[in-house]
Design a protein around this motif. Structure first.
Motif, PDB file in Angstrom:
ATOM      1  N   SER B  87       0.827  -1.209   0.000  1.00 17.29           N
ATOM      2  CA  SER B  87       0.000   0.000   0.000  1.00 17.29           C
ATOM      3  C   SER B  87       0.859   1.255   0.000  1.00 17.29           C
ATOM      4  CB  SER B  87      -0.907   0.022   1.232  1.00 17.29           C
ATOM      5  OG  SER B  87      -1.762  -1.096   1.219  1.00 17.29           O
ATOM      6  N   LEU B  88       1.887   1.269   0.868  1.00 18.70           N
ATOM      7  CA  LEU B  88       2.712   2.483   0.985  1.00 18.70           C
ATOM      8  C   LEU B  88       3.694   2.621  -0.176  1.00 18.70           C
ATOM      9  CD1 LEU B  88       3.397   2.723   4.819  1.00 18.70           C
ATOM     10  CD2 LEU B  88       1.707   3.931   3.439  1.00 18.70           C
ATOM     11  N   ALA B  89       3.995   1.512  -0.858  1.00 19.70           N
ATOM     12  CA  ALA B  89       4.825   1.642  -2.058  1.00 19.70           C
ATOM     13  C   ALA B  89       4.011   2.308  -3.167  1.00 19.70           C
ATOM     14  CB  ALA B  89       5.340   0.277  -2.516  1.00 19.70           C
ATOM     15  N   SER B  90       2.685   2.104  -3.151  1.00 18.05           N
ATOM     16  CA  SER B  90       1.871   2.733  -4.191  1.00 18.05           C
ATOM     17  C   SER B  90       1.452   4.152  -3.799  1.00 18.05           C
ATOM     18  CB  SER B  90       0.641   1.882  -4.514  1.00 18.05           C
ATOM     19  OG  SER B  90      -0.186   1.748  -3.391  1.00 18.05           O
ATOM     20  N   VAL B  91       1.296   4.403  -2.509  1.00 14.26           N
ATOM     21  CA  VAL B  91       0.981   5.756  -2.014  1.00 14.26           C
ATOM     22  C   VAL B  91       1.995   6.077  -0.917  1.00 14.26           C
ATOM     23  CG1 VAL B  91      -0.808   7.259  -1.034  1.00 14.26           C
ATOM     24  CG2 VAL B  91      -1.475   5.346  -2.488  1.00 14.26           C
ATOM     25  N   PRO B  92       3.186   6.562  -1.282  1.00 11.29           N
ATOM     26  CA  PRO B  92       4.267   6.700  -0.284  1.00 11.29           C
ATOM     27  C   PRO B  92       3.995   7.752   0.790  1.00 11.29           C
ATOM     28  CG  PRO B  92       5.124   6.849  -2.525  1.00 11.29           C
ATOM     29  CD  PRO B  92       3.637   6.925  -2.622  1.00 11.29           C
ATOM     30  N   HIS B  93       3.122   8.722   0.488  1.00 10.86           N
ATOM     31  CA  HIS B  93       2.816   9.743   1.488  1.00 10.86           C
ATOM     32  C   HIS B  93       1.885   9.115   2.530  1.00 10.86           C
ATOM     33  CE1 HIS B  93       1.336  13.358   3.363  1.00 10.86           C
ATOM     34  NE2 HIS B  93       2.242  14.058   2.712  1.00 10.86           N
ATOM     35  N   ARG B  94       2.424   8.852   3.729  1.00  9.91           N
ATOM     36  CA  ARG B  94       1.669   8.065   4.704  1.00  9.91           C
ATOM     37  C   ARG B  94       0.420   8.766   5.202  1.00  9.91           C
ATOM     38  NH1 ARG B  94       6.368   4.628   7.915  1.00  9.91           N
ATOM     39  NH2 ARG B  94       7.475   4.114   6.005  1.00  9.91           N
ATOM     40  N   GLY B  95       0.519  10.093   5.357  1.00  8.91           N
ATOM     41  CA  GLY B  95      -0.647  10.850   5.814  1.00  8.91           C
ATOM     42  C   GLY B  95      -1.783  10.749   4.807  1.00  8.91           C
ATOM     43  N   ARG B  96      -1.429  10.868   3.528  1.00  9.10           N
ATOM     44  CA  ARG B  96      -2.433  10.801   2.469  1.00  9.10           C
ATOM     45  C   ARG B  96      -3.072   9.408   2.441  1.00  9.10           C
ATOM     46  NH1 ARG B  96       0.425  11.883  -2.766  1.00  9.10           N
ATOM     47  NH2 ARG B  96       0.629  13.938  -1.812  1.00  9.10           N
ATOM     48  N   TRP B  97      -2.230   8.392   2.593  1.00  6.89           N
ATOM     49  CA  TRP B  97      -2.759   7.022   2.591  1.00  6.89           C
ATOM     50  C   TRP B  97      -3.719   6.811   3.766  1.00  6.89           C
ATOM     51  CZ3 TRP B  97      -2.295   3.110   6.252  1.00  6.89           C
ATOM     52  CH2 TRP B  97      -2.856   1.881   5.857  1.00  6.89           C
TER      53      TRP B  97
END
Lengths: 310, 240
Positions: B87-97
Motif C-alpha cells: 500500500s505504501l509503495a503505491s501511495v508513499p505519502h503516509r498521511g495521504r494514505w
C-alpha cells in the motif's frame, strides 16, 4: 535512463546493524543480481530504497530522487517484496486493480500483466486459492503494472515451478534488454548465474563485491582442465614435463589447475597420450561466492550463529 | 497536487473495501443488528418505565459491534504479511494514505448508520403508546449515524496503534459489553466520559449526567481523534 544510487546507507535495529555504510549503483540495461545469505541485509536495503523503512543514515535514490517524492511511483519503480502480501480474500484481478487505480494506471494494464504472467485463467479467483508460485507471479504482475523503468524483485524464483523459473529468467533478460534497471535479490547462486550480468554482493550488511558477474567468477575461480585417459602414467609424465600437475579424482578423471585447453590439448596430443575427454571446467558463481565469503574472515566466522537465527 | 493525488488513493481504498466480503458483511450487519435488536427490545417492553428513545435505539449497542468490526478489519488487513508495504509503495505519502483509509471507513458507516437510524426511529415512533417524539427520533437517527461512525474510527485508530485486529477487538468488545454494563446506571461519575457512555447520551430522551447529547458526542469524538492521532503518529514514525 534511471539508475538506483545507494550512498553510505546504514540501518540499525536497536544495536544490530542490518545495513552498514552501503554504497553501490544499479545501472539500466542489465540485470543486477543482489546476492548474500539470508539476513545479509538485501530485503532491508530494498525496503529502505522504497521509503518503507527509514535509514539510520545515508541515502537511497531512484533517478536521483528519494522514492517517496515520486508522483505515481508505480509508473517509475515496480517492486516485489513479499508474495504473501496480497489479501487472501480478494481476487488477483481486484488486488491489481486497486494498485493500478492508486497510480492512475489504466485498468487495461491489469489484464495485460495478468496475461503476461500467465495468471489470466486465475484472475477472478481468490488469492487464498493460489499456490506460492502463483502468488509470486501475482507479485511480479504488480511490479510490472506501471510499465516501470526500474524493477526490484526480492527472491522472485521462490516457489516457482521449473517452467516458471525458465520464464522468469527470460522475463528478467527481456526487461534489461528493453533498457530497464533490474535488481533481483537471491540467495541461490546457480539461479542468479542464469540471469545476472552484474553482481552486488552483501555480507552482514556490508558491500563485499560490486562487479560484472564474469569478472567476479574469473577473479576468484581459476580455470581448470578436465581430462580422461586410458594411460594415466603417460598423461602425468607429459604434463610434468611442462610443469603442470594432474590431480586424480575418485570418479576416474584428472584435473589440471591454472590451465586452459588451448595449452594442454597440443601438449598431450604431441606426447601421444590417448584421450577420452578434454574439457574446460568453468568456474561457477557458487565457487566464486564461497571463495569470497571464506576470504572475508569476519564474515565467515559466526556462520553457525546465522544458521541458528535462520 | 495534494488533492489530485488524494482522489486516486481514495478510489483505491474504496476498491479494497468493496472487494472484501468481510468488509461488506460488517457494513450490512450494522442495520441488521441495530434494527433487529431494537425491535426485539421494543417487543419485550411495555414502554412505561424505560427511556422511550433508548428503547427504540436499544439495538445500537449491538450495531456498534458491527461498526467496530468494520473499522478494525479495514485496517487490520494492512498489518498482515506486509500488505502495508504494498500500500505504501503505491501511495508513499503516509498521511495521504491514512486519510484515504479513514475516509472509506467513515463515509460508508455514516451513510449506512444514518439510514439505520432513520429506519430505527421510524419503527420506534410507530410504537404505541409512548414512543419517542419525531424530534427525538430525528436526534436519535443523527446521533446513531455520528456515534457509529466515531466508534468505527476509534477502532480504526486503535488498530493502527496496535497493528493488530485481534488485539483491537479483544480490547474494545469486552470493554463495550462488560465494562460499561458493569458500571451500569451509575451516573455522574467519570464513567460518563467513556466513549460509549458519552456517545450514547444522544440516544436517550432524558439525561442527568454532566454530558448532553451533543457534548456527549463531542467527548466520543475526542476519543476517536486521540486514537487516530496515536495511529497516525505510529504510522509516521515506524518502519512499515
Amino acid at each position: 535512463m534511471t539508475s538506483i544510487d545507494v550512498h553510505d546507507l546504514t540501518k540499525e535495529y536497536g544495536s544490530r546493524r542490518a545495513v552498514d555504510r552501503l554504497s553501490f549503483q544499479v545501472l539500466p540495461g542489465r540485470v543486477t543480481g543482489f546476492l548474500g545469505p539470508n539476513g545479509a541485509g538485501k530485503s532491508t536495503t530494498l525496503r529502505l530504497l522504497l521509503g518503507l523503512d527509514r535509514p539510520t543514515s545515508g541515502t537511497a535514490t531512484v533517478g536521483g530522487r528519494p522514492y517517496v517524492t515520486l508522483a505515481d511511483p508505480l509508473r517509475r519503480v515496480g517492486a516485489l517484496l513479499d508474495p504473501q502480501a496480497a489479501h487472501g480474500s480478494r481476487t488477483g484481478r481486484d488486488h491489481l486493480l486497486a494498485l493500478a487505480v492508486s497510480n492512475r494506471i489504466a485498468a487495461d494494464r491489469v489484464d495485460e500483466v495478468l496475461a503476461e504472467t500467465g495468471l489470466a485463467p486465475a484472475a477472478r479467483r481468490r488469492v487464498r486459492t493460489y499456490s506460492l508460485g502463483m502468488r509470486q507471479r501475482l507479485g511480479i504482475a504488480a511490479a510490472l503494472l506501471g510499465d516501470p523503468e526500474v524493477v526490484l524483485l526480492d527472491e522472485p524464483s521462490n516457489g516457482l515451478d521449473p517452467e516458471g523459473i525458465v520464464w522468469i529468467r527470460g522475463l528478467l533478460r527481456a526487461l534489461a534488454a528493453e533498457g530497464r534497471t533490474v535488481l533481483v535479490s537471491s540467495h541461490l547462486m546457480n539461479e542468479t548465474a542464469s540471469f545476472a550480468d552484474h553482481l552486488v554482493v552483501l555480507g552482514r550488511g556490508r558491500l563485499l563485491a560490486d562487479t560484472p558477474m564474469r569478472d567476479f567468477i574469473d577473479a576468484r575461480v581459476h580455470p581448470r582442465v578436465r581430462i580422461r585417459t586410458t594411460d594415466p602414467a603417460a598423461l602425468r609424465t607429459a604434463l610434468a614435463r611442462h610443469g603442470h600437475e594432474a590431480v586424480e579424482h575418485p570418479e576416474g578423471h584428472w584435473t589440471v589447475s591454472h590451465a586452459r585447453v588451448d595449452d594442454i590439448g597440443p601438449l598431450v596430443s604431441a606426447a601421444g597420450v590417448p584421450l577420452l575427454e578434454l574439457t574446460t571446467e568453468e568456474g561457477t558463481l557458487e565457487q566464486a561466492y564461497l571463495d569470497l565469503t571464506a576470504a572475508d574472515a569476519e564474515f565467515a566466522a559466526p556462520q553457525h550463529l546465522r544458521h541458528q537465527e535462520a | 497536487m495534494r488533492t489530485s493525488s488524494f482522489t486516486p488513493a481514495l478510489h483505491t481504498e474504496w476498491i479494497k473495501t468493496r472487494t472484501l466480503r468481510s468488509q461488506i458483511g460488517a457494513l450490512c450487519a450494522i442495520p441488521l443488528t441495530t434494527v433487529a435488536f431494537s425491535a426485539l427490545a421494543a417487543s419485550g417492553t411495555d414502554g412505561t418505565d424505560s427511556d422511550p428513545l433508548f428503547s427504540a435505539f436499544f439495538g445500537v449497542s449491538f450495531g456498534q459491534i458491527a461498526a467496530i468490526a468494520f473499522g478494525t478489519t479495514a485496517v487490520s488487513g494492512e498489518f498482515r504479511n506486509g500488505a502495508l508495504r504494498v500500500s505504501l509503495a503505491s501511495v508513499p505519502h503516509r498521511g495521504r494514505w491514512f486519510a484515504a483509509k479513514l475516509a472509506v471507513v467513515a463515509l460508508p458507516v455514516l451513510v449506512v448508520a444514518l439510514a439505520t437510524g432513520l429506519v430505527t426511529a421510524a419503527l420506534g415512533g410507530a410504537l404505541p403508546p409512548s414512543g419517542p417524539s419525531p424530534a427525538q427520533g430525528l436526534r436519535g437517527a443523527l446521533g446513531c449515524a455520528v456515534y457509529l461512525t466515531l466508534m468505527a474510527l476509534l477502532a480504526a485508530g486503535l488498530t493502527t496503534v496496535l497493528r493488530s485486529g485481534v488485539a483491537t477487538l479483544s480490547i474494545l468488545i469486552p470493554f463495550l459489553l462488560i465494562v460499561s454494563f458493569v458500571l451500569g446506571d451509575l451516573s455522574g461519575n467519570p464513567a460518563d466520559f467513556l466513549p460509549d457512555r458519552a456517545g450514547q447520551v444522544v440516544l436517550h430522551s432524558t439525561w442527568d449526567g454532566a454530558l448532553g447529547p451533543w457534548t456527549g458526542l463531542a467527548v466520543a469524538a475526542l476519543w476517536a481523534v486521540a486514537a487516530l492521532l496515536a495511529g497516525a503518529w505510529r504510522l509516521h514514525r515506524r518502519d512499515a
